[in-house]
Write an enzyme that holds these catalytic residues in place. Structure first.
Site, PDB file in Angstrom:
ATOM      1  N   PRO A 190      15.857  28.608  19.144  1.00  0.00           N
ATOM      2  CG  PRO A 190      14.873  26.923  17.947  1.00  0.00           C
ATOM      3  CD  PRO A 190      15.590  28.206  17.778  1.00  0.00           C
ATOM      4  CD  GLU A 191      21.345  29.531  22.482  1.00  0.00           C
ATOM      5  OE1 GLU A 191      22.129  29.078  23.322  1.00  0.00           O
ATOM      6  OE2 GLU A 191      21.313  30.734  22.175  1.00  0.00           O
ATOM      7  CG  HIS A 213       5.506  31.449   8.055  1.00  0.00           C
ATOM      8  ND1 HIS A 213       6.217  31.399   6.876  1.00  0.00           N
ATOM      9  CD2 HIS A 213       5.228  32.750   8.271  1.00  0.00           C
ATOM     10  CE1 HIS A 213       6.360  32.635   6.409  1.00  0.00           C
ATOM     11  NE2 HIS A 213       5.760  33.460   7.230  1.00  0.00           N
ATOM     12  NE  ARG A 233      15.993  34.002   9.539  1.00  0.00           N
ATOM     13  CZ  ARG A 233      17.115  34.355  10.154  1.00  0.00           C
ATOM     14  NH1 ARG A 233      17.112  34.547  11.450  1.00  0.00           N
ATOM     15  NH2 ARG A 233      18.222  34.496   9.489  1.00  0.00           N
TER      16      ARG A 233
END
Length: 280
Positions: free
Chosen positions: A2-3, A93, A112
């Site tokens: 994500p940007e 997750h 992550r």
DNA sequence: CGGTACTCCTGAAGGC
DNA sequence: TGCCTTCAGGAGTACC
């Protein structure tokens, strides 16, 4: 992943799907992501209602009462919104869940775990350490060619690395920096201070252009995101150079047989993709 | 202060 | 197939 455009798309989705509905259940499935979840977050959010979905840089900001729940997606974070009758089997997750009174479920999924979630008083949001030194929004009026020119005068680092620094401008990441430099014809290894006024102006305009195009692409994906398992954060955006090593670069005069196509180098530990013919 | 290297973590992809 | 290595869109911290 994500940007800014991805986070903006998530923000728009949250605005549509979880504002103004009471939170009926909260689950925190592990003690931390990059940082610990706030103490008592479950109790704090229970029965609250989000009233505003904002964004600052790559952070999504959900206001409730006098506080703001801030979410950063890190590298692999995703927001998933399930409709009332959607099924989803347990996933290891899925770290943070909120159910709403209309049956919708918010899930923060982050393999992550580089993402983070924190709380701050809304009236002190700008003073929080995540935001205190953050640069202007690239799509705002405070980010223009002159600002970029001024801010880079004393910067000896490369223009690529400078643009990734969230204190210079908020929300840009590796992909859109590579793309904007390509579009502007500026070599990523150029010293930041070497930008001319004209180049700074052009680079600034291209950053805005590419972010808006990416948000629009995300927006069109968003329309039917429910079909895609409710996940937000996937984008059909056509990159010119990012992850295109060896490919011909679009709208460029270079001869791929001579240049070998898009080149890849590493700067500050991050991959940079560019065309040495177009970018000087 | 500015700049760089390293670190957290899992999963996907590629080499053999 | 499977095992191993490498790499990934972020950003805080340590250190020069």
């Amino acid at each position: 992943m994500p940007e800014l455009p991805e986070v903006e798309t998530v923000r728009i989705g949250l605005e549509k799907d979880i504002l103004n509905r009471k939170i009926t259940r909260v689950a925190i499935n592990r003690p931390d992501l990059r940082i610990p979840f706030p103490d008592n977050l479950t109790e704090i959010l229970q029965d609250q209602t989000f009233t505003l979905a904002g964004r600052r840089g790559k952070y999504a900001c959900l206001q409730f009462a006098d506080q703001t729940l801030v979410i950063h997606l890190g590298m692999s974070g995703r927001v998933i919104i399930l409709a009332k009758d959607d099924d989803r089997s347990a996933n290891k997750h899925d770290h943070f869940e909120m159910d709403f009174e209309d049956g919708k479920r918010f899930i923060l999924h982050d393999p992550r775990r580089f993402g983070m979630v924190f709380l701050t008083r809304t009236d002190a949001l700008d003073q929080h350490k995540a935001f205190a030194a953050m640069g202007p929004e690239p799509l705002g009026n405070n980010f223009d060619g002159l600002y970029l020119y001024d801010k880079t005068r004393a910067k000896k680092t490369s223009i690529k690395t400078a643009l990734l620094d969230q204190r210079l401008v908020a929300g840009l990441g590796n992909i859109y920096v590579c793309e904007a430099l390509f579009m502007t014809g500026v070599h990523p290894e150029r010293k930041a201070y070497s930008l001319s006024k004209t180049e700074a102006e052009s680079l600034c305009q291209n950053i805005k252009k590419i972010l808006l195009a990416a948000i629009n692409a995300g927006g069109s994906t968003l329309k039917d995101y429910r079909k895609a398992n409710g996940e937000m954060g996937y984008f059909q955006f056509n990159f010119s150079v990012y992850d295109k090593e060896g490919s011909p670069c679009p709208d460029c005069t270079c001869d791929i047989n001579k240049t070998g196509g898009v080149e890849k180098i590493v700067q500050s530990g991050r991959s940079t993709y560019y065309c040495s013919t177009k970018q000087k």
